[in-house]
Motif scaffolding. Structure first.
Motif, PDB file in Angstrom:
ATOM      1  N   ALA A 163     -10.743  -0.541  -6.049  1.00  0.00           N
ATOM      2  CA  ALA A 163     -11.599  -1.369  -6.907  1.00  0.00           C
ATOM      3  C   ALA A 163     -10.766  -2.174  -7.906  1.00  0.00           C
ATOM      4  O   ALA A 163     -11.049  -3.343  -8.172  1.00  0.00           O
ATOM      5  N   SER A 164      -9.714  -1.561  -8.425  1.00  0.00           N
ATOM      6  CA  SER A 164      -8.899  -2.268  -9.432  1.00  0.00           C
ATOM      7  C   SER A 164      -7.848  -3.156  -8.780  1.00  0.00           C
ATOM      8  O   SER A 164      -7.221  -3.968  -9.449  1.00  0.00           O
ATOM      9  N   GLY A 165      -7.617  -2.970  -7.503  1.00  0.00           N
ATOM     10  CA  GLY A 165      -6.558  -3.726  -6.814  1.00  0.00           C
ATOM     11  C   GLY A 165      -5.175  -3.125  -7.039  1.00  0.00           C
ATOM     12  O   GLY A 165      -4.182  -3.598  -6.491  1.00  0.00           O
ATOM     13  N   LYS A 166      -5.122  -2.016  -7.791  1.00  0.00           N
ATOM     14  CA  LYS A 166      -3.813  -1.398  -8.092  1.00  0.00           C
ATOM     15  C   LYS A 166      -3.115  -0.880  -6.834  1.00  0.00           C
ATOM     16  O   LYS A 166      -1.893  -0.764  -6.803  1.00  0.00           O
ATOM     17  N   ILE A 167      -3.919  -0.603  -5.826  1.00  0.00           N
ATOM     18  CA  ILE A 167      -3.336  -0.086  -4.583  1.00  0.00           C
ATOM     19  C   ILE A 167      -2.287  -1.061  -4.026  1.00  0.00           C
ATOM     20  O   ILE A 167      -1.288  -0.659  -3.453  1.00  0.00           O
ATOM     21  N   TYR A 168      -2.509  -2.380  -4.268  1.00  0.00           N
ATOM     22  CA  TYR A 168      -1.602  -3.394  -3.710  1.00  0.00           C
ATOM     23  C   TYR A 168      -0.381  -3.623  -4.593  1.00  0.00           C
ATOM     24  O   TYR A 168       0.528  -4.352  -4.227  1.00  0.00           O
ATOM     25  N   GLU A 169      -0.396  -3.014  -5.772  1.00  0.00           N
ATOM     26  CA  GLU A 169       0.749  -3.177  -6.688  1.00  0.00           C
ATOM     27  C   GLU A 169       1.678  -1.977  -6.639  1.00  0.00           C
ATOM     28  O   GLU A 169       2.759  -1.991  -7.220  1.00  0.00           O
ATOM     29  N   GLY A 170       1.244  -0.925  -5.966  1.00  0.00           N
ATOM     30  CA  GLY A 170       2.027   0.316  -5.969  1.00  0.00           C
ATOM     31  C   GLY A 170       3.232   0.239  -5.043  1.00  0.00           C
ATOM     32  O   GLY A 170       3.339  -0.648  -4.192  1.00  0.00           O
ATOM     33  N   GLU A 171       4.088   1.243  -5.210  1.00  0.00           N
ATOM     34  CA  GLU A 171       5.326   1.311  -4.415  1.00  0.00           C
ATOM     35  C   GLU A 171       5.011   1.381  -2.920  1.00  0.00           C
ATOM     36  O   GLU A 171       5.667   0.727  -2.110  1.00  0.00           O
ATOM     37  N   GLY A 172       4.000   2.173  -2.563  1.00  0.00           N
ATOM     38  CA  GLY A 172       3.699   2.375  -1.147  1.00  0.00           C
ATOM     39  C   GLY A 172       3.335   1.080  -0.441  1.00  0.00           C
ATOM     40  O   GLY A 172       3.822   0.783   0.655  1.00  0.00           O
ATOM     41  N   PHE A 173       2.464   0.305  -1.082  1.00  0.00           N
ATOM     42  CA  PHE A 173       2.042  -0.940  -0.425  1.00  0.00           C
ATOM     43  C   PHE A 173       3.195  -1.941  -0.376  1.00  0.00           C
ATOM     44  O   PHE A 173       3.400  -2.620   0.633  1.00  0.00           O
ATOM     45  N   LYS A 174       3.978  -1.987  -1.455  1.00  0.00           N
ATOM     46  CA  LYS A 174       5.130  -2.909  -1.461  1.00  0.00           C
ATOM     47  C   LYS A 174       6.092  -2.548  -0.334  1.00  0.00           C
ATOM     48  O   LYS A 174       6.693  -3.419   0.288  1.00  0.00           O
ATOM     49  N   TYR A 175       6.219  -1.270  -0.110  1.00  0.00           N
ATOM     50  CA  TYR A 175       7.125  -0.800   0.950  1.00  0.00           C
ATOM     51  C   TYR A 175       6.629  -1.255   2.334  1.00  0.00           C
ATOM     52  O   TYR A 175       7.378  -1.881   3.084  1.00  0.00           O
ATOM     53  N   ILE A 176       5.372  -0.998   2.643  1.00  0.00           N
ATOM     54  CA  ILE A 176       4.902  -1.381   3.994  1.00  0.00           C
ATOM     55  C   ILE A 176       4.810  -2.898   4.153  1.00  0.00           C
ATOM     56  O   ILE A 176       4.979  -3.420   5.247  1.00  0.00           O
ATOM     57  N   ARG A 177       4.605  -3.597   3.041  1.00  0.00           N
ATOM     58  CA  ARG A 177       4.459  -5.057   3.121  1.00  0.00           C
ATOM     59  C   ARG A 177       5.714  -5.734   3.670  1.00  0.00           C
ATOM     60  O   ARG A 177       5.633  -6.813   4.248  1.00  0.00           O
ATOM     61  N   GLN A 178       6.840  -5.061   3.508  1.00  0.00           N
ATOM     62  CA  GLN A 178       8.086  -5.629   4.037  1.00  0.00           C
ATOM     63  C   GLN A 178       8.036  -5.806   5.556  1.00  0.00           C
ATOM     64  O   GLN A 178       8.844  -6.531   6.124  1.00  0.00           O
ATOM     65  N   SER A 179       7.082  -5.123   6.203  1.00  0.00           N
ATOM     66  CA  SER A 179       6.973  -5.268   7.667  1.00  0.00           C
ATOM     67  C   SER A 179       5.995  -6.368   8.062  1.00  0.00           C
ATOM     68  O   SER A 179       5.860  -6.661   9.256  1.00  0.00           O
TER      69      SER A 179
END
Ligand SMILES: O=C(O)[C@@H](CO)OP(=O)(O)O
Ligand SMILES: [Mn+2]
Ligand SMILES: [Mn+2]
Length: 544
Positions: free
Chosen positions: A110-126
């Motif tokens: 809901a806050s969109g924080k999921i996309y700012e976290g380390e985990g999402f940044k990590y997978i986004r590299q793919s």
């Protein structure tokens, strides 16, 4: 040792209990899936012969109370959420209520924080060169995952750069009605079509029924995970279809088909090639928030050294869990949402206070009285004070065929542990109400409930012999209601007039004792007015 330094100003020492002598044995018996509901033909607990529990309640009705085991009382997002083993045992073991995974994921989405976290940044590299794979339970049961969260994640991931997405779906039929897989796949296909309109190459790539493909737990049967690996990662399965809707519809044509047990399938293109095996450079997210049934797959996806089955190919991927599933193993190492930090559990208190504990269940519930109980941490706090004993569950036989499960064996082990006087706390989980309840087989569930009652008798008799006390309770409801009902409580019928079977847990309360002794003059539990207080009391009873 999984212990951490004491939080500031909070000592680990437990105060002495005002009335209970140090060294009194405490038995903790959790009847899994054993809720309280009025008598009714679909209440298997009521229909079953349960002389032990009946006598306990009849002899001292005032000693029993109902406590909530669902919804916000156990940290779930809403009071429409049924209870489940993870939140129930977390609450019992920790003696506190935490916002649970389901809620934390809701907030992060809901806050969109999921996309700012380390985990999402990590997978986004793919995302530039690889595919994003989402693997998980396709259901709105809210026990392991939720469909609306998958929808939001699909949308958000594509808005944050995922250009090629493959979804690997595990059909449910356990937390939701059997047959609902078709509707969930239809809804997912609509979402994926919308993404395709926006230029995202999004498709379902593989799937299967949760109990037969991928979602095993506590290492009961690695073949389940292997079937998932073959379908999701290698793109290999006995059944091949052009799309997921055709897959579930065709597979359900088998008269014995059941969403929980659908065989593995892969989706193939015109030339018969799988549309979404997992390749080097891809990103993978397991979107279940609940831990137990994701840990095995997470190990297969993450561990370089792995010998549970032949993976054939071990792609170099960026993998993140929706949550971190195991706080002790730090598995997986990348995750989208930080899990609840369940601290200062009763197990850790007992270990730090020199209290000896014994925990036992059969494989399918073993982690409930160990891993969940200890706040989703595997392993011992102090192996010299603790013994965890696992009775192997039957493999490859549905629990309605063997409804007594290992209740007797668990009870005998617990009895031996009690009589050995080597332990101060003996805790067990008795699985029948829940595991047989999930099959939807009423006759078998009644047999299972009787077996659970017999097990309780063996344990309480042993406790009585050593002058101990007990806490007998449940983690959530299941076997006490096997019918899907309308708002007024009337069973719903299908088009042939048959009552719709409820395989899921329920919203019903569970019972817990006010007072915990059959024979010693009543020890009123100081603060046992909610599920979350039970274990705190257990700690205090055992304080030095
Ligand atoms: O089998 C399971 O995974 C759940 C239902 O989805 O049941 P329980 O919470 O009782 O373990
Ligand atoms: Mn349970
Ligand atoms: Mn269950």
């Amino acid at each position: 040792m999984a212990t951490r330094p004491p939080a500031e100003g909070k000592p680990w020492e437990l105060a002495a209990h005002p009335r209970l002598a140090k060294g009194t044995l405490v038995g903790v018996v959790v009847l899994d899936g054993w809720g309280e509901a009025p008598p009714d033909p679909f209440n298997c607990i009521h229909a079953a012969d349960t002389p032990t529990l009946d006598a306990l309640k009849k002899a001292a009705p005032a000693r029993w109370r109902l406590i909530k085991a669902h919804g916000t009382a156990v940290g779930l997002p809403t009071d429409d959420d049924m209870g489940n083993s993870e939140v129930g045992h977390n609450a019992l073991g920790a003696g506190q209520i935490y916002a649970q995974g389901a809620k934390l994921v809701d907030l992060a989405l809901a806050s969109g924080k999921i996309y700012e976290g380390e985990g999402f940044k990590y997978i986004r590299q793919s995302f530039d060169d690889g595919t994003l794979h989402l693997i998980g339970l396709l259901s709105d049961g809210g026990v392991h995952s939720r469909f609306d969260q998958l929808q939001l994640l699909l949308k958000g991931a594509s808005e944050h750069g995922a250009k090629r997405i493959r979804v690997h779906v595990l059909t449910d039929g356990r937390d939701v009605l059997d047959g609902s897989s078709v509707r969930f796949v239809e809804m997912l296909e609509e979402d994926l079509a919308r993404l395709r309109e926006k230029g995202v190459d999004a498709r379902v790539a593989s799937g299967g029924g949760r109990m037969y493909v991928t979602m095993d737990r506590y290492e009961n049967d690695w073949q389940v995970v292997k079937r998932g690996w073959d379908a999701h990662v290698l793109g290999e399965a006995p059944h091949k279809f052009k799309n997921a809707l055709e897959a579930v519809k065709k597979l359900r044509e088998d008269p014995k088909a059941n969403d929980q047990y659908l065989p593995p399938f892969v989706i193939v293109d015109e030339s018969g090639k799988p549309v979404g095996p997992i390749q080097d450079g891809d990103a993978v997210v397991t979107f279940n928030f609940r831990a137990d049934r994701m840990v095995m797959l997470a190990k297969a996806l993450e561990y370089e050294n792995f010998d549970k089955f032949d993976r054939i190919r071990f792609p170099k991927i960026r993998y993140a869990g929706m949550l971190q599933y195991d706080g002790e193993l730090k598995l997986p190492s990348h995750y989208l949402v930080a899990p609840p930090e369940i601290e200062r559990t009763s197990g850790e208190y007992l270990a730090r206070n020199g209290v000896r504990t014994y925990a036992c269940s059969e494989t399918v519930k073993f982690g409930h009285v160990t891993f969940f109980w200890n706040g989703n941490r595997s392993g011992y706090f102090n192996p010299s004070l603790e013994k965890y004993e696992e009775i192997p569950s039957d493999i490859g036989i549905p629990f309605n065929v063997q409804p007594k499960m290992k209740a007797l064996e668990i009870a005998q082990k617990a009895r031996d542990a009690i009589l050995s006087r080597k332990f101060d706390q003996v805790r067990v989980n008795i699985a029948n109400g829940d595991m047989v309840g999930h099959t939807g087989d009423i006759e078998a569930t009644i047999v299972g409930c009787k077996a659970a009652d017999e097990a309780v008798k063996i344990i309480l008799d042993a406790i009585e012999q050593v002058g101990g006390i007990f806490v007998l309770t449940a983690d959530h409801g299941n076997a006490e209601d096997m019918a899907k009902r309308d708002k007024s409580g009337k069973p719903l019928r299908d088009k042939d007039g048959k009552v719709q079977t409820l395989t899921s847990h329920t919203l019903n309360p569970v019972s817990a004792p006010h007072e915990v002794s059959r024979h010693v003059d009543p020890y009123v539990l100081a603060c046992q007015c909610a599920l979350n207080r039970v274990s705190e009391t257990v700690c205090r009873f055992q304080s030095p």
